[in-house]
Design a protein around this motif. Structure first.
Motif, short mmCIF file in Angstrom:
data_model
loop_
_atom_site.label_atom_id
_atom_site.label_comp_id
_atom_site.label_asym_id
_atom_site.label_seq_id
_atom_site.Cartn_x
_atom_site.Cartn_y
_atom_site.Cartn_z
N ARG A 1 0.95 -1.33 -0.02
CA ARG A 1 0.25 -0.32 -0.17
C ARG A 1 0.80 1.51 -0.49
O ARG A 1 2.44 1.17 0.93
N ALA B 1 1.66 2.60 4.14
CA ALA B 1 1.25 1.56 5.09
C ALA B 1 1.82 1.87 6.55
O ALA B 1 3.12 2.51 5.81
N ARG B 2 1.41 1.20 6.97
CA ARG B 2 1.31 1.56 8.84
C ARG B 2 3.22 1.21 8.75
O ARG B 2 2.57 -0.54 9.26
N GLU C 1 -2.54 4.38 9.52
CA GLU C 1 -2.88 4.56 7.91
C GLU C 1 -4.43 5.43 8.12
O GLU C 1 -4.78 5.84 6.22
#
Length: 305
Positions: free
Chosen positions: A33, A36-37, A300
């Motif tokens: 993503r 993203a975290r 996020e």
């Protein structure tokens, strides 16, 4: 066809036929993503790498905040002093909150300055995400940098206020002792608590649209429950006749703990219960750890929607 193009084609085909979920497609092609975290240790390292940005952002906000007013930075000191003067007349003189409190001027100002630091940090933290959506959506950086910068901004203002407080306390007749060297320790612990509280409020403020409307009522109740205007022991136990455990619970309130410890340091005849020292350490450690974890869990989602 390149790998990204193949991934897009497969994703479109999978989306139409429903044969393969998009998450599996992304994993098969090694895609991640865009926002993203990161893992928590990585997140903390990214924050440390941006420490100069956080400090510069906090300082610039302080400079610009009062740039359009005639008195400028002097309002950092005048605001709590004016509030303290009003509360002194209302609670100290008219309503008799002064009671038998020794050196009530130093007592009240210490409570006001210490509580205002936490109050302003919590309030600013609640707006740190929702008030900077354009920056969040335009730039990629750890979102915790914003509530951290707001806390540093309030800390910079507190340094000036505490200098004024020390001068006033000296004028009221208090004599400096070695205990005064503990002031930075109390302020450090309070700052750690404020960082954690600001992070919690930042996440809540990002998703709860009505929080900023409720905060004035919450902080005002917190103000009255923290013994800013009155001695908790005298009013709760001696005057109201309530059990001692009620006063102890009020002392364990984090705002009251930091206030009482600071009063114990600055005012010779105002000893604080030993429990407030332990309470200050507990709240600093707990709030800091929980605050970072709680904020990071929603990394996020900030700026979405």
């Amino acid at each position: 066809m390149s790998q990204p193009e193949s991934a897009v084609a497969d994703a479109q085909a999978g989306g139409r036929s429903g044969q393969e979920p998009l998450a599996k497609l992304a994993k098969r092609y090694g895609l991640r993503r865009a926002i993203a975290r990161p893992r928590f240790p990585v997140y903390m390292r990214q924050l440390w790498e941006r420490r100069h940005f956080i400090l510069t952002y906090a300082t610039s906000r302080n400079v610009s905040k009062y740039s359009s007013s005639a008195l400028g930075q002097l309002w950092q000191v005048l605001t709590p002093l004016l509030n303290a003067a009003i509360y002194y007349v209302m609670f100290g003189l008219i309503l008799g909150g002064k009671g038998n409190v020794h050196n009530y001027v130093a007592f009240l100002l210490t409570g006001m300055f210490v509580f205002t630091y936490t109050q302003r940090t919590v309030t600013a933290g609640a707006k740190s995400i929702s008030g900077n959506l354009s920056m969040i959506r335009a730039l990629h950086f750890p979102r915790a940098a914003l509530p951290l910068a707001y806390t540093i901004q309030e800390l910079q203002q507190l340094v000036i206020s505490m200098g004024v407080l020390v001068v006033i306390v000296l004028f009221t007749g208090e004599v400096p002792t070695l205990m005064w060297l503990m002031m930075p320790v109390v302020l450090l612990l309070q700052t750690l608590f404020n960082v954690g509280a600001g992070l919690v409020m930042a996440r809540m403020g990002a998703s709860m649209r009505d929080l900023n409307q409720l905060l004035p009522f919450i902080t005002r109740t917190w103000l009255y429950a923290s013994g800013v205007f009155f001695s908790i022991q005298e009013k709760v136990v001696e005057s109201a006749g309530l059990p001692q455990w009620v006063a102890n619970v009020m002392y364990l309130n984090p705002a009251a703990s930091y206030i009482e410890w600071m009063r114990d340091i600055l005012i010779e005849k105002h000893p604080a219960p030993p429990m407030v020292w332990m309470s200050c350490v507990f709240w600093a450690v707990f709030a800091l750890g929980f605050g970072f974890w709680y904020f990071w869990r929603a990394e996020e989602r900030y700026g979405r929607g």
